[in-house]
Design an enzyme around this catalytic site. Structure first.
Site, PDB file in Angstrom:
ATOM      1  N   GLY A 176       0.776  -1.242   0.000  1.00 59.93           N
ATOM      2  CA  GLY A 176       0.000   0.000   0.000  1.00 59.93           C
ATOM      3  C   GLY A 176       0.803   1.286   0.000  1.00 59.93           C
ATOM      4  O   GLY A 176       0.323   2.317  -0.451  1.00 59.93           O
ATOM      5  N   GLU A 185       3.927   4.084   6.164  1.00 60.88           N
ATOM      6  CA  GLU A 185       2.679   3.322   6.028  1.00 60.88           C
ATOM      7  C   GLU A 185       1.644   4.157   5.285  1.00 60.88           C
ATOM      8  O   GLU A 185       1.624   5.387   5.417  1.00 60.88           O
ATOM      9  CB  GLU A 185       2.119   2.979   7.414  1.00 60.88           C
ATOM     10  CG  GLU A 185       2.355   1.552   7.854  1.00 60.88           C
ATOM     11  CD  GLU A 185       1.558   0.526   7.066  1.00 60.88           C
ATOM     12  OE1 GLU A 185       1.212   0.773   5.891  1.00 60.88           O
ATOM     13  OE2 GLU A 185       1.305  -0.550   7.621  1.00 60.88           O
ATOM     14  N   ASP A 186       0.787   3.506   4.546  1.00 57.78           N
ATOM     15  CA  ASP A 186      -0.284   4.249   3.874  1.00 57.78           C
ATOM     16  C   ASP A 186      -1.416   4.576   4.843  1.00 57.78           C
ATOM     17  O   ASP A 186      -1.954   5.668   4.817  1.00 57.78           O
ATOM     18  CB  ASP A 186      -0.800   3.488   2.646  1.00 57.78           C
ATOM     19  CG  ASP A 186      -1.193   2.056   2.957  1.00 57.78           C
ATOM     20  OD1 ASP A 186      -0.729   1.515   3.991  1.00 57.78           O
ATOM     21  OD2 ASP A 186      -1.956   1.466   2.190  1.00 57.78           O
ATOM     22  N   ASP A 236      -5.204   1.723  10.551  1.00 58.57           N
ATOM     23  CA  ASP A 236      -6.640   1.489  10.693  1.00 58.57           C
ATOM     24  C   ASP A 236      -6.898   0.899  12.078  1.00 58.57           C
ATOM     25  O   ASP A 236      -7.123   1.626  13.039  1.00 58.57           O
ATOM     26  CB  ASP A 236      -7.075   0.556   9.561  1.00 58.57           C
ATOM     27  CG  ASP A 236      -8.571   0.558   9.366  1.00 58.57           C
ATOM     28  OD1 ASP A 236      -9.290   0.878  10.320  1.00 58.57           O
ATOM     29  OD2 ASP A 236      -9.045   0.239   8.263  1.00 58.57           O
ATOM     30  N   PHE A 283     -14.348   3.264   3.462  1.00 59.38           N
ATOM     31  CA  PHE A 283     -13.283   2.421   2.921  1.00 59.38           C
ATOM     32  C   PHE A 283     -12.560   3.212   1.835  1.00 59.38           C
ATOM     33  O   PHE A 283     -13.163   3.613   0.843  1.00 59.38           O
ATOM     34  CB  PHE A 283     -13.874   1.130   2.357  1.00 59.38           C
ATOM     35  CG  PHE A 283     -12.831   0.099   2.036  1.00 59.38           C
ATOM     36  CD1 PHE A 283     -12.275  -0.679   3.043  1.00 59.38           C
ATOM     37  CD2 PHE A 283     -12.391  -0.079   0.727  1.00 59.38           C
ATOM     38  CE1 PHE A 283     -11.298  -1.626   2.753  1.00 59.38           C
ATOM     39  CE2 PHE A 283     -11.415  -1.025   0.432  1.00 59.38           C
ATOM     40  CZ  PHE A 283     -10.871  -1.795   1.447  1.00 59.38           C
ATOM     41  N   VAL A 284     -11.267   3.463   2.065  1.00 59.63           N
ATOM     42  CA  VAL A 284     -10.533   4.347   1.153  1.00 59.63           C
ATOM     43  C   VAL A 284      -9.653   3.556   0.184  1.00 59.63           C
ATOM     44  O   VAL A 284      -9.106   2.508   0.535  1.00 59.63           O
ATOM     45  CB  VAL A 284      -9.666   5.374   1.918  1.00 59.63           C
ATOM     46  CG1 VAL A 284     -10.515   6.491   2.472  1.00 59.63           C
ATOM     47  CG2 VAL A 284      -8.848   4.721   3.004  1.00 59.63           C
ATOM     48  N   ASP A 336      -5.738  -0.252  -1.958  1.00 60.14           N
ATOM     49  CA  ASP A 336      -6.515  -1.091  -2.878  1.00 60.14           C
ATOM     50  C   ASP A 336      -7.833  -1.561  -2.293  1.00 60.14           C
ATOM     51  O   ASP A 336      -8.075  -1.501  -1.091  1.00 60.14           O
ATOM     52  CB  ASP A 336      -5.714  -2.341  -3.241  1.00 60.14           C
ATOM     53  CG  ASP A 336      -5.689  -3.353  -2.104  1.00 60.14           C
ATOM     54  OD1 ASP A 336      -5.332  -2.967  -0.967  1.00 60.14           O
ATOM     55  OD2 ASP A 336      -6.047  -4.521  -2.331  1.00 60.14           O
ATOM     56  N   ARG A 387      -5.153   0.886  -6.834  1.00 63.08           N
ATOM     57  CA  ARG A 387      -3.892   1.421  -6.297  1.00 63.08           C
ATOM     58  C   ARG A 387      -3.336   2.522  -7.197  1.00 63.08           C
ATOM     59  O   ARG A 387      -2.587   3.378  -6.766  1.00 63.08           O
ATOM     60  CB  ARG A 387      -2.835   0.314  -6.188  1.00 63.08           C
ATOM     61  CG  ARG A 387      -3.130  -0.770  -5.172  1.00 63.08           C
ATOM     62  CD  ARG A 387      -1.895  -1.625  -4.939  1.00 63.08           C
ATOM     63  NE  ARG A 387      -2.203  -2.917  -4.340  1.00 63.08           N
ATOM     64  CZ  ARG A 387      -2.288  -3.140  -3.026  1.00 63.08           C
ATOM     65  NH1 ARG A 387      -2.106  -2.152  -2.178  1.00 63.08           N
ATOM     66  NH2 ARG A 387      -2.552  -4.352  -2.564  1.00 63.08           N
TER      67      ARG A 387
END
Ligand code: PRP
Length: 186
Positions: free
Chosen positions: A55, A110-111, A114, A160-161, A167, A173
């Protein structure tokens, strides 16, 4: 005539729309700010950016260019979501480091944070490898995540992103912006 591979099977996102949450311009501006802040904090130390695959590949590539001076880039593959939309709760290393990080100033890239399970796992595993320092830079952070990154791009709410590396079942992506899936996924 059908293609040699045959028709593609239906994808879970086939009937979804993506609403823009952060535009490409907003992301690029924030990444430049983060890069400047990080360089200021590390003074002239060499920084080892640790890109968490998959990610973070796009964010790490832009962040690396936004930090002046000595920067090394390493890659670590981890997976906890599979193709679903909820964390499996079990973090798995899919591609380990190829270079030791002992005595290096490591910045995890990190992307998204969560549930925070991935970062809690990474902090434990990487601390054991003896870096000179270990910090975290996350592009997105959900409220209430147990890990507080040292640097955060955007704090976000529900939804949800996808996009800019993130993804849904491996799709999206490549979007240059960050979007929220519509209608909301339960
Ligand atoms: C995603 C994301 C983070 C992690 C965050 O990875 O890239 O690494 O989940 O979630 P958490 O805070 O709930 O642990 P994913 O397992 O989807 O793999 P990917 O990066 O290859 O898409």
């Amino acid at each position: 005539m059908s293609s040699p591979a045959g028709p593609s099977p239906p994808h879970p996102s086939d009937s979804a729309n993506i609403a823009v949450l952060h535009t490409e311009e907003q992301i690029q501006k924030r990444v430049r700010e983060l890069g400047a802040q990080i360089r200021q904090d590390y003074e002239d130390e060499e920084i080892t950016l640790l890109c968490i695959l998959k990610g973070s590949f796009m964010f790490a590539a832009d962040l690396a260019r936004a930090i002046e001076g000595k920067v090394a880039v390493e890659f670590l593959g981890v997976r906890s979501y599979g193709d679903g939309t909820r964390s499996s709760g079990a973090v798995q290393i899919t591609h380990d480091l190829t270079t030791p990080i002992q005595d290096r100033h490591v910045l995890i890239v990190e992307d998204i944070v969560d549930t925070g399970l991935t970062l809690e796992y990474l902090k434990r595993v990487l601390t054991a490898r003896g870096p000179a320092s270990l910090k975290i830079c996350a592009l997105l952070q959900r409220p209430g995540a147990p890990t507080d990154p040292d640097y955060v791009g955007f704090r976000m709410g529900d939804g949800f992103v996808v996009g800019y590396g993130l993804d849904w079942a491996q799709r999206f992506r490549n979007l240059p912006f960050i979007g929220v899936v519509q209608p909301p996924i339960e």
